[in-house]
Write a protein that holds these residues in place. Structure first.
Motif, PDB file in Angstrom:
ATOM      1  N   ALA A  11      -2.138  -6.477   8.879  1.00  0.00           N
ATOM      2  CA  ALA A  11      -3.244  -7.116   8.156  1.00  0.00           C
ATOM      3  C   ALA A  11      -4.260  -7.765   9.090  1.00  0.00           C
ATOM      4  N   HIS A  60       6.135  -5.665  -0.681  1.00  0.00           N
ATOM      5  CA  HIS A  60       5.899  -7.083  -0.967  1.00  0.00           C
ATOM      6  C   HIS A  60       4.443  -7.267  -1.357  1.00  0.00           C
ATOM      7  N   ASP A  64      -2.478  -6.358   2.486  1.00  0.00           N
ATOM      8  CA  ASP A  64      -2.526  -5.110   3.263  1.00  0.00           C
ATOM      9  C   ASP A  64      -1.523  -4.068   2.765  1.00  0.00           C
ATOM     10  N   HIS A  65      -0.622  -4.462   1.853  1.00  0.00           N
ATOM     11  CA  HIS A  65       0.395  -3.525   1.347  1.00  0.00           C
ATOM     12  C   HIS A  65       0.174  -3.099  -0.104  1.00  0.00           C
ATOM     13  N   ASP A 161       7.320  -5.510   6.513  1.00  0.00           N
ATOM     14  CA  ASP A 161       7.079  -6.676   7.371  1.00  0.00           C
ATOM     15  C   ASP A 161       8.331  -7.542   7.413  1.00  0.00           C
ATOM     16  N   HIS A 218       2.681  -0.833  11.537  1.00  0.00           N
ATOM     17  CA  HIS A 218       2.130  -2.158  11.248  1.00  0.00           C
ATOM     18  C   HIS A 218       1.687  -2.769  12.586  1.00  0.00           C
TER      19      HIS A 218
HETATM   20 ZN   LIG Z   1       1.572  -6.570   6.415  1.00  0.00          ZN
END
Ligand SMILES: [Zn+2]
Length: 244
Positions: A11, A60, A64-65, A161, A218
């Protein structure tokens, strides 16, 4: 199984990378692992826009996901596709997602959501796929995933993450291709909680020690700031395509 990396960035400070998102094709089932934006553009960029994911795993609820899912639902509608993908996610993500869908997406496009518990490991079977959700350790309830194609006895693992979890490697026995986040440079390992509950490339490779192919994802502009002392890995790039 075919694996298409749509995005490989974290992110914060992703540099040239799009946010993390991976499409897994196994026979006639396509599973999207996380929904880094922009899903539709990335599928078109790779020439795989016809591979419609029937399932989307959201690890989650961080921007960014999940960000990509909202516009992707509208894109599917505009293409005349009636069946929205089914979301697979934990309780915490599901409850926040429902609120956001209510704000951003018209009700007729709301997808079905299959929910599993925030803190436990769960397994589901979808035709020839055994899919296991594994709780990891992030700042909000987060799961990793193992997708095993029992017809060819191959499996992939994705951490999402997480702080480094020593025991994680025991979950991922017989892993052909493993993805683990590697957000932080090695020198920030001791401050990993302060820096958002993430791992370094060194820790990622320890967690992936049982995987035949180790892929770091990531990634940020800090991930490889210092040499990590290993060569047996692939640093994911957007557009990376793999077969197992
Ligand atoms: Zn992330």
């Amino acid at each position: 199984m075919d694996i298409f990396v749509l995005g490989s960035g974290g992110a914060v400070l992703p540099g040239h990378r799009f946010f993390t998102s991976i499409l897994v094709r196994s026979g006639d089932i396509n599973v999207l692992i996380d929904a880094g934006s922009p899903i539709s553009k990335r599928l078109y960029d790779l020439g795989i826009e016809k591979l419609l994911p029937q399932y989307v795993f959201l690890s989650h609820y961080h921007i960014d996901h999940v960000e990509g899912i909202f516009t992707y639902l509208y894109d599917l509608e505009a293409r005349g596709i009636k069946n929205m993908p089914i979301i697979l996610t934990n309780e915490s993500t599901a409850s926040k997602l429902k609120v956001a869908l209510g704000v951003f997406v018209k009700p007729s496009l709301h997808p079905e959501i299959i929910v599993f518990k925030d803190k436990s490991e769960e397994e589901i079977r979808i035709n020839h796929l055994k899919i296991k959700f594994i709780p990891v350790r992030h700042s909000v309830p987060t799961h990793g995933i193992v997708i095993k194609d029992v017809s060819v006895d191959k499996s992939i693992f994705y951490s999402s993450d997480t702080l480094y979890i020593q025991e994680l490697s025991s979950y991922i026995d017989k892993c052909d291709t493993g993805f683990h986040e590697a957000t932080l440079p090695i020198e920030l390992e001791e401050k990993a909680v302060e820096y958002g509950y993430h791992s370094s490339p060194r820790q990622a490779l320890l967690a992936l020690s049982k995987c035949k192919r180790k892929i770091l994802i990531h990634l940020t502009t800090l991930s490889f700031k210092n040499p990590i002392g290993h060569k047996d890995y692939i640093a994911a790039e957007d557009g990376l395509v793999l077969k197992i």
